[in-house]
Design a protein around this motif. Structure first.
Motif, mmCIF file in Angstrom:
data_model
loop_
_atom_site.group_PDB
_atom_site.id
_atom_site.type_symbol
_atom_site.label_atom_id
_atom_site.label_comp_id
_atom_site.label_asym_id
_atom_site.label_seq_id
_atom_site.Cartn_x
_atom_site.Cartn_y
_atom_site.Cartn_z
ATOM 1 N N VAL A 1 0.573 -1.270 0.174
ATOM 2 C CA VAL A 1 -0.007 -0.127 0.425
ATOM 3 C C VAL A 1 0.650 1.198 0.048
ATOM 4 N N LEU A 2 0.645 2.583 -0.821
ATOM 5 C CA LEU A 2 1.488 3.313 -1.263
ATOM 6 C C LEU A 2 0.867 4.294 -0.386
ATOM 7 N N CYS A 3 1.115 4.664 0.484
ATOM 8 C CA CYS A 3 0.218 5.532 1.251
ATOM 9 C C CYS A 3 2.094 6.665 2.194
ATOM 10 N N GLY A 4 1.161 8.365 2.701
ATOM 11 C CA GLY A 4 1.930 8.426 3.034
ATOM 12 C C GLY A 4 1.931 8.274 4.558
ATOM 13 N N ASP A 5 2.785 8.708 5.919
ATOM 14 C CA ASP A 5 2.526 8.028 6.970
ATOM 15 C C ASP A 5 1.096 8.627 7.946
ATOM 16 N N ALA B 1 -1.350 6.054 6.335
ATOM 17 C CA ALA B 1 -0.669 4.667 6.847
ATOM 18 C C ALA B 1 -1.983 4.867 8.378
ATOM 19 N N ARG B 2 -1.852 5.880 9.016
ATOM 20 C CA ARG B 2 -2.395 5.653 9.845
ATOM 21 C C ARG B 2 -4.229 5.439 10.553
ATOM 22 N N GLU B 3 -4.314 6.218 9.642
ATOM 23 C CA GLU B 3 -5.811 6.582 8.463
ATOM 24 C C GLU B 3 -6.295 5.319 8.066
ATOM 25 N N GLY C 1 6.303 4.136 2.324
ATOM 26 C CA GLY C 1 5.976 5.939 1.441
ATOM 27 C C GLY C 1 6.452 5.219 0.546
ATOM 28 N N GLU C 2 6.737 6.298 -0.442
ATOM 29 C CA GLU C 2 7.898 6.287 -2.012
ATOM 30 C C GLU C 2 8.725 5.653 -1.691
#
Length: 331
Positions: A11-15, A18-20, A40-41
């Protein structure tokens, strides 16, 4: 379940994202049936090694092409947006990886945005706000929108939602798409995008919502703007790269069209030095036309539904034709 071992989901996502996601009931359900790697990237290549599925939740990221070499087992990529251009590169296009998108989530909210900016122009609501800040009582007359001619460039689900909403308030709507046709249920007449400039002079509002492809990139250039009525307004809720920005700025300065409402740009965020910020006849919004309260949850639910289908071998929804660059429509 595919195989005996749990599939690996990257899963590509920001920090913060990721919490959400970790708190989402839909994702928690997926975690019981998969090995989930949030990344992350910077860590995408490592997360892609031996991964079966990639969920590009951070749909603005451009990191996938550089990490693609590590995707040695990938079978399916889902992006949490309607546009797929961030993941449409030669390696992906030429692979056997199935690509799906989040088509259908933003249709009505973007249509509402388009109606809103058309009313803002016609009723000079931005002018009223300026006068209010100056405590000035200045009576003006405003325009009607009923009977005005609108061309929606892009005849996919979002374009159709726009057409239905604008028709409901009395506007006359036509479309422009890959092929010309008559008697379309939402547009009536659909013109061929290849001869777009031939038809632009007839319209009071031109709404861009086409997907970004090799054929549509830069389609709104100096020739297109010069073909429009000087009283016309241009609305872009598609992709920033549909427009040659310098040509749009030049047309607005020259009075070749009356105004523009822009939600997407070829460079985002829009640079502070851009002249578009300060033009009186331009409305700027930060790529938010489709973002309604709860939209992130809906995006996850769309992926979770497809995840269930993928696990059971059922047909996936929103499969993108990688040659066309979008989900084909039966209309």
């Amino acid at each position: 379940m595919i195989g005996m071992e749990k599939p690996v989901l990257a899963v590509l996502c920001g920090d913060d994202q990721a919490r959400e996601l970790a708190e989402s009931p839909a994702v928690q359900g997926i975690e019981s049936s998969a090995v989930v790697r949030y990344t992350g990237e910077a860590g995408l290549a490592d997360a892609l090694r031996d991964a079966d599925v990639l969920f590009v939740y951070d749909f603005l990221s451009r990191a996938v092409p550089d990490a693609w070499h590590a995707a040695n087992k990938l079978r399916w990529l889902h992006i949490a947006s309607a546009g797929v251009d961030p993941v449409m590169f030669p390696g992906m296009r030429d692979s056997d990886v199935v690509l799906t998108n989040s088509r259908g989530v933003f249709d009505d909210s973007i249509a509402e945005y388009v109606l809103g900016v058309i009313l803002t122009f016609a009723k000079d609501l931005h002018g009223s706000l300026d006068l209010q800040r100056e405590s000035r009582w200045q009576h003006r007359e405003s325009e009607r929108i009923a009977g005005r001619e609108v061309l929606v460039v892009g005849t996919g689900p979002i374009g159709r939602a726009i057409a239905r909403m604008l028709t409901a308030v009395g506007m006359t709507v036509s479309g422009a798409g890959r092929r010309a046709r008559e008697n379309d249920p939402d547009f009536g007449t659909v013109h061929a995008s290849a001869v777009l400039t031939d038809h632009l002079p007839a319209y009071d509002y031109v709404v861009a919502v086409a997907p970004l492809t090799g054929q549509t990139k830069g389609m709104f250039d100096s020739a297109a703007f010069a073909a429009m009525k000087r009283t016309a307004r241009f609305v872009n809720v598609g992709r920033g790269e549909l427009v040659v920005t310098a040509d749009l700025v030049g047309a607005l300065r020259a009075g070749e069209l009356a105004g523009a409402a822009l939600d997407v740009f070829d460079t985002e965020p829009l640079p502070p030095e851009s002249p578009l910020w300060t033009m009186k006849n331009v409305l700027v919004s930060p790529h938010m036309s489709g973002d309604f309260t709860g939209w992130r949850d809906t995006l996850v639910e769309v992926f979770a539904d497809n995840w269930s289908r993928w696990q059971t071998g059922a047909p996936l929804r929103n499969v993108v034709d990688k040659e066309l660059g979008y989900v084909p429509s039966d209309r």
